[in-house]
Design an enzyme around this catalytic site. Structure first.
Site, PDB file in Angstrom:
ATOM      1  N   ASP A   1      17.461  12.683   1.677  1.00  0.00           N
ATOM      2  CA  ASP A   1      16.814  11.584   0.964  1.00  0.00           C
ATOM      3  C   ASP A   1      17.772  10.994  -0.085  1.00  0.00           C
ATOM      4  O   ASP A   1      18.494  11.737  -0.756  1.00  0.00           O
ATOM      5  CB  ASP A   1      15.568  12.138   0.260  1.00  0.00           C
ATOM      6  CG  ASP A   1      14.841  11.099  -0.556  1.00  0.00           C
ATOM      7  OD1 ASP A   1      14.245  10.211   0.068  1.00  0.00           O
ATOM      8  OD2 ASP A   1      14.899  11.164  -1.802  1.00  0.00           O
TER       9      ASP A   1
ATOM     10  N   GLU B   1      19.985   9.232   4.409  1.00  0.00           N
ATOM     11  CA  GLU B   1      19.337   7.962   4.120  1.00  0.00           C
ATOM     12  C   GLU B   1      20.254   7.128   3.236  1.00  0.00           C
ATOM     13  O   GLU B   1      20.418   7.404   2.048  1.00  0.00           O
ATOM     14  CB  GLU B   1      17.987   8.153   3.422  1.00  0.00           C
ATOM     15  CG  GLU B   1      17.217   6.853   3.329  1.00  0.00           C
ATOM     16  CD  GLU B   1      16.453   6.688   2.041  1.00  0.00           C
ATOM     17  OE1 GLU B   1      16.611   7.524   1.138  1.00  0.00           O
ATOM     18  OE2 GLU B   1      15.696   5.710   1.928  1.00  0.00           O
TER      19      GLU B   1
HETATM   20  C1  AAO Z   1       7.430   6.215  -7.783  1.00  0.00           C
HETATM   21  C2  AAO Z   1       6.978   4.853  -8.315  1.00  0.00           C
HETATM   22  C3  AAO Z   1       8.031   4.302  -9.262  1.00  0.00           C
HETATM   23  C4  AAO Z   1       8.263   5.309 -10.413  1.00  0.00           C
HETATM   24  C5  AAO Z   1       8.714   6.617  -9.775  1.00  0.00           C
HETATM   25  C6  AAO Z   1       8.922   7.703 -10.812  1.00  0.00           C
HETATM   26  O1  AAO Z   1       6.832   3.955  -7.219  1.00  0.00           O
HETATM   27  O2  AAO Z   1       7.542   3.089  -9.827  1.00  0.00           O
HETATM   28  O3  AAO Z   1       9.244   4.827 -11.285  1.00  0.00           O
HETATM   29  O4  AAO Z   1       7.719   7.101  -8.863  1.00  0.00           O
HETATM   30  O5  AAO Z   1       7.706   7.937 -11.487  1.00  0.00           O
HETATM   31  C7  AAO Z   1       9.379   7.084  -3.001  1.00  0.00           C
HETATM   32  C8  AAO Z   1       8.691   5.746  -3.275  1.00  0.00           C
HETATM   33  C9  AAO Z   1       8.920   5.312  -4.722  1.00  0.00           C
HETATM   34  C10 AAO Z   1       8.453   6.417  -5.663  1.00  0.00           C
HETATM   35  C11 AAO Z   1       9.334   7.647  -5.340  1.00  0.00           C
HETATM   36  C12 AAO Z   1       9.014   8.815  -6.273  1.00  0.00           C
HETATM   37  O6  AAO Z   1       9.259   4.760  -2.419  1.00  0.00           O
HETATM   38  O7  AAO Z   1       8.146   4.151  -4.974  1.00  0.00           O
HETATM   39  O8  AAO Z   1       8.630   6.027  -7.020  1.00  0.00           O
HETATM   40  O9  AAO Z   1       9.073   8.062  -3.997  1.00  0.00           O
HETATM   41  O10 AAO Z   1       7.663   9.169  -6.138  1.00  0.00           O
HETATM   42  C13 AAO Z   1      16.168   2.833  -2.855  1.00  0.00           C
HETATM   43  C14 AAO Z   1      16.929   4.088  -2.442  1.00  0.00           C
HETATM   44  C15 AAO Z   1      16.298   4.803  -1.273  1.00  0.00           C
HETATM   45  C16 AAO Z   1      14.823   5.065  -1.551  1.00  0.00           C
HETATM   46  C17 AAO Z   1      14.159   3.693  -1.853  1.00  0.00           C
HETATM   47  C18 AAO Z   1      12.681   3.864  -2.151  1.00  0.00           C
HETATM   48  O11 AAO Z   1      18.261   3.723  -2.117  1.00  0.00           O
HETATM   49  O12 AAO Z   1      16.952   6.048  -1.067  1.00  0.00           O
HETATM   50  O13 AAO Z   1      14.765   3.111  -2.994  1.00  0.00           O
HETATM   51  N1  AAO Z   1      14.175   5.745  -0.417  1.00  0.00           N
HETATM   52  C19 AAO Z   1      13.963   7.202  -0.525  1.00  0.00           C
HETATM   53  C20 AAO Z   1      12.649   7.616   0.129  1.00  0.00           C
HETATM   54  C21 AAO Z   1      11.490   7.064  -0.678  1.00  0.00           C
HETATM   55  C22 AAO Z   1      11.444   7.726  -2.058  1.00  0.00           C
HETATM   56  C23 AAO Z   1      12.791   7.986  -2.596  1.00  0.00           C
HETATM   57  C24 AAO Z   1      13.943   7.718  -1.920  1.00  0.00           C
HETATM   58  C25 AAO Z   1      12.864   8.743  -3.866  1.00  0.00           C
HETATM   59  O14 AAO Z   1      12.621   7.146   1.449  1.00  0.00           O
HETATM   60  O15 AAO Z   1      10.256   7.237  -0.015  1.00  0.00           O
HETATM   61  O16 AAO Z   1      10.779   6.865  -2.978  1.00  0.00           O
HETATM   62  O17 AAO Z   1      12.925  10.103  -3.492  1.00  0.00           O
HETATM   63  C26 AAO Z   1      17.573  -2.150  -2.003  1.00  0.00           C
HETATM   64  C27 AAO Z   1      18.660  -1.084  -1.988  1.00  0.00           C
HETATM   65  C28 AAO Z   1      18.095   0.249  -1.534  1.00  0.00           C
HETATM   66  C29 AAO Z   1      16.869   0.612  -2.354  1.00  0.00           C
HETATM   67  C30 AAO Z   1      15.849  -0.533  -2.212  1.00  0.00           C
HETATM   68  C31 AAO Z   1      14.572  -0.205  -2.975  1.00  0.00           C
HETATM   69  O18 AAO Z   1      17.185  -2.400  -0.639  1.00  0.00           O
HETATM   70  O19 AAO Z   1      19.680  -1.474  -1.077  1.00  0.00           O
HETATM   71  O20 AAO Z   1      19.083   1.267  -1.695  1.00  0.00           O
HETATM   72  O21 AAO Z   1      16.301   1.812  -1.848  1.00  0.00           O
HETATM   73  O22 AAO Z   1      16.406  -1.726  -2.708  1.00  0.00           O
HETATM   74  O23 AAO Z   1      14.876   0.016  -4.308  1.00  0.00           O
HETATM   75  C32 AAO Z   1      16.498  -6.098   1.198  1.00  0.00           C
HETATM   76  C33 AAO Z   1      17.934  -5.682   0.908  1.00  0.00           C
HETATM   77  C34 AAO Z   1      18.017  -4.169   0.746  1.00  0.00           C
HETATM   78  C35 AAO Z   1      17.092  -3.791  -0.394  1.00  0.00           C
HETATM   79  C36 AAO Z   1      15.673  -4.181   0.055  1.00  0.00           C
HETATM   80  C37 AAO Z   1      14.661  -3.762  -0.985  1.00  0.00           C
HETATM   81  O24 AAO Z   1      16.134  -5.614   2.464  1.00  0.00           O
HETATM   82  O25 AAO Z   1      18.762  -6.098   1.966  1.00  0.00           O
HETATM   83  O26 AAO Z   1      19.346  -3.735   0.443  1.00  0.00           O
HETATM   84  O27 AAO Z   1      15.596  -5.583   0.235  1.00  0.00           O
HETATM   85  O28 AAO Z   1      13.646  -3.082  -0.293  1.00  0.00           O
END
Ligand code: AAO
Length: 472
Positions: free
Chosen positions: A187, A222
């Site tokens: 992750d 990931e």
């Molecule tokens: C939760 C709450 C937050 C709070 C946090 C702490 O939602 O508000 O601050 O708790 O209290 C999952 C949920 C999160 C959650 C987290 C912890 O999705 O909402 O937060 O559990 O409970 C990045 C990372 C990627 C990550 C993704 C969610 O790079 O690794 O964010 N995925 C993994 C898991 C996921 C998990 C976590 C990680 C944490 O699969 O389920 O989170 O363990 C851009 C960047 C990406 C980035 C995204 C989203 O993407 O490139 O790297 O991912 O933004 O931040 C276009 C662009 C693309 C962009 C995308 C946005 O497509 O081309 O680049 O838009 O979606």
């Protein structure tokens, strides 16, 4: 670390998102094994923070590395790994070691553990604030140092350059390897330095005696990279496979009709995708089915006709190692898995006599079309794409050697044409509309003449697939 170690004649990893271990074990024995699936990805198994209203994402907030979540405890996990391996289905664990749980005061864990944040104290590991990077937010994805050394969505960021942290992570992963897992989904790998990951992976044990001697864990990392950012997916491919999000975006765009299917003739590295052997591919995943990377383009179970065509193409084409998303129904993106209102215990999927799921579970992996294409992929393994055909727009067809033939019609009207199927003369069952049952087809039957030709009718927005394993 690039080999998933599937047993012979098996393919596909099913992400049984949020399933309990007891239910996964039963699914391995009664469904995944008999239908030729290669493995299962399980949700994070280590103790996580109990978050108000139990959103699915609480499992991405570790409290400790003890195996105890709403999916079950260490015993349940071990039993599941043993049962799945015994019937030929591999197990891959979603590993969350980039960070620990967030919070504001005491945070309680699914195993009775506690954490105290923001002082970054996790006594059940133990971790204290010396094991984390300074608190800073990831705001600029064009700053590779910030992406690695600051906090993803406010989650305290472990410093994997420290020997102590490396040891905790390695011990946790080696314990799972010794239980018999085949590998890991790393992750948030993008947020960890490749060098630190390399050190950690190199300290992992060889796989257990369910595998050939000297087998290394299958690692898929990931790393969301759709271009335009500092961190690149290619930084991680020497360490293991990488989740190819561009695959998910482009295949969704194509089958939504936002790109003509005829362009799929060059599907693969020419589309800017990773080399096949490094590429973990999927139509949707648990994040982007909820509007994560790829946004509103991503196809999910909510668009069944287009989704089936996209998954069928993924499984019909030889590129990459495919993962099938198996979801629970959701209306709100934070909504947790189906659970008992009072005890908050996750409710097991109920399997109906026709093989579909109820109790709030979608079970895409049990859809006739999808399980049918797992059989197709197993049958045509190693056969190259041959005899590509398209109508210069949104209808395409191709053979896989002389063992399989598939045709997609994403036009607004039904199509009826004579195709060269590359197959030998005979009658075949379309594995999309049904399956071969004894000597009959439960769905459409396709007749091939002595020249390999067949007149096939394909409804609008649908696919027909036949292979030599479904000949009657
Ligand atoms: C939760 C709450 C937050 C709070 C946090 C702490 O939602 O508000 O601050 O708790 O209290 C999952 C949920 C999160 C959650 C987290 C912890 O999705 O909402 O937060 O559990 O409970 C990045 C990372 C990627 C990550 C993704 C969610 O790079 O690794 O964010 N995925 C993994 C898991 C996921 C998990 C976590 C990680 C944490 O699969 O389920 O989170 O363990 C851009 C960047 C990406 C980035 C995204 C989203 O993407 O490139 O790297 O991912 O933004 O931040 C276009 C662009 C693309 C962009 C995308 C946005 O497509 O081309 O680049 O838009 O979606």
């Amino acid at each position: 670390q690039h080999n998933p170690h599937f047993f012979p004649n098996r393919t596909g990893i099913v992400h049984l998102f949020e399933w309990k271990f007891k239910d996964i074990a039963r699914e391995c024995e009664t469904y995944l094994s008999p239908n030729g699936f290669g493995g299962v990805q399980v949700s994070p198994i280590n103790e996580n923070a109990i978050v108000f209203k139990r959103p699915w994402f609480e499992r991405y907030q570790p409290i400790s590395y003890r195996i105890i979540t709403r999916s079950g405890d260490e015993n349940d996990f071990r039993n599941m790994v043993t049962k799945c391996n015994t019937v030929g289905v591999r197990v891959y664990v979603d590993i969350v070691v980039n960070h620990m749980a967030a919070g504001n005061g005491q945070v309680n864990g699914t195993g009775g553990g506690t954490a105290f944040i923001p002082d970054k104290s996790y006594p059940n590991v133990p971790y204290n604030e010396t094991h984390f990077h300074e608190t800073c937010a990831i705001n600029d994805y064009n700053n590779a140092v910030e992406v690695r050394n600051c906090e993803l969505v406010g989650l305290p960021d472990l410093d994997q350059s420290l020997e102590y942290v490396r040891a905790r992570i390695v011990n946790f992963m080696n314990k799972l390897i010794d239980f018999g897992v085949a590998g890991f989904r790393m992750d948030a790998a993008k947020h960890m330095w490749p060098n630190d990951l390399s050190v950690i992976y190199n300290r992992l044990n060889n796989l257990s005696n369910y595998f050939a001697t000297g087998s290394r864990p299958f690692i898929y990392q990931e790393v969301i990279d759709l271009g335009g950012e500092a961190v690149k997916k290619t930084e991680y491919i020497s360490l293991g496979a990488v989740t190819e999000f561009k695959f998910s975006l482009e295949i969704s765009r194509a089958f939504r009709g936002h790109n003509e299917l005829k362009w799929l003739k060059s599907w693969g590295v020419k589309w800017g995708l990773l080399p096949s052997k490094y590429s973990l591919v999927f139509v949707d995943n648990h994040d982007n089915q909820r509007n994560g990377a790829g946004g509103s383009e991503i196809l999910t179970y909510k668009f069944p006709k287009m989704y089936v065509m996209a998954v069928a193409f993924m499984l019909a084409h030889p590129y990459g190692t495919p993962r099938i998303m198996s979801s629970f129904f959701f209306d709100f993106i934070d909504q947790g898995p189906p659970a008992n209102v009072s005890t908050e215990e996750i409710i097991s999927p109920k399997i109906l006599s026709n093989g579909t799921c109820t109790n709030g579970w979608v079970c895409e992996h049990r859809w006739t079309e999808i399980v049918g294409m797992i059989g197709f992929r197993n049958r045509v393994r190693g056969e190259a794409i041959a005899n590509w055909w398209d109508n210069d727009n949104n209808a395409i067809a191709f053979c896989r050697g002389n063992k399989g033939f598939v045709v997609f019609n994403n036009e607004p009207d039904d199509l009826q044409l004579t195709f060269n199927t590359c197959l030998s003369r005979g009658n075949y069952c379309d594995v999309i509309s049904g399956r071969k049952s004894g000597n009959i087809c439960t769905g459409q039957q396709i007749s091939v003449n002595e020249k390999g030709k067949s007149v096939i009718r394909i409804k609008a927005q649908s696919v027909v697939a036949v292979h030599s394993g479904a000949k009657i």
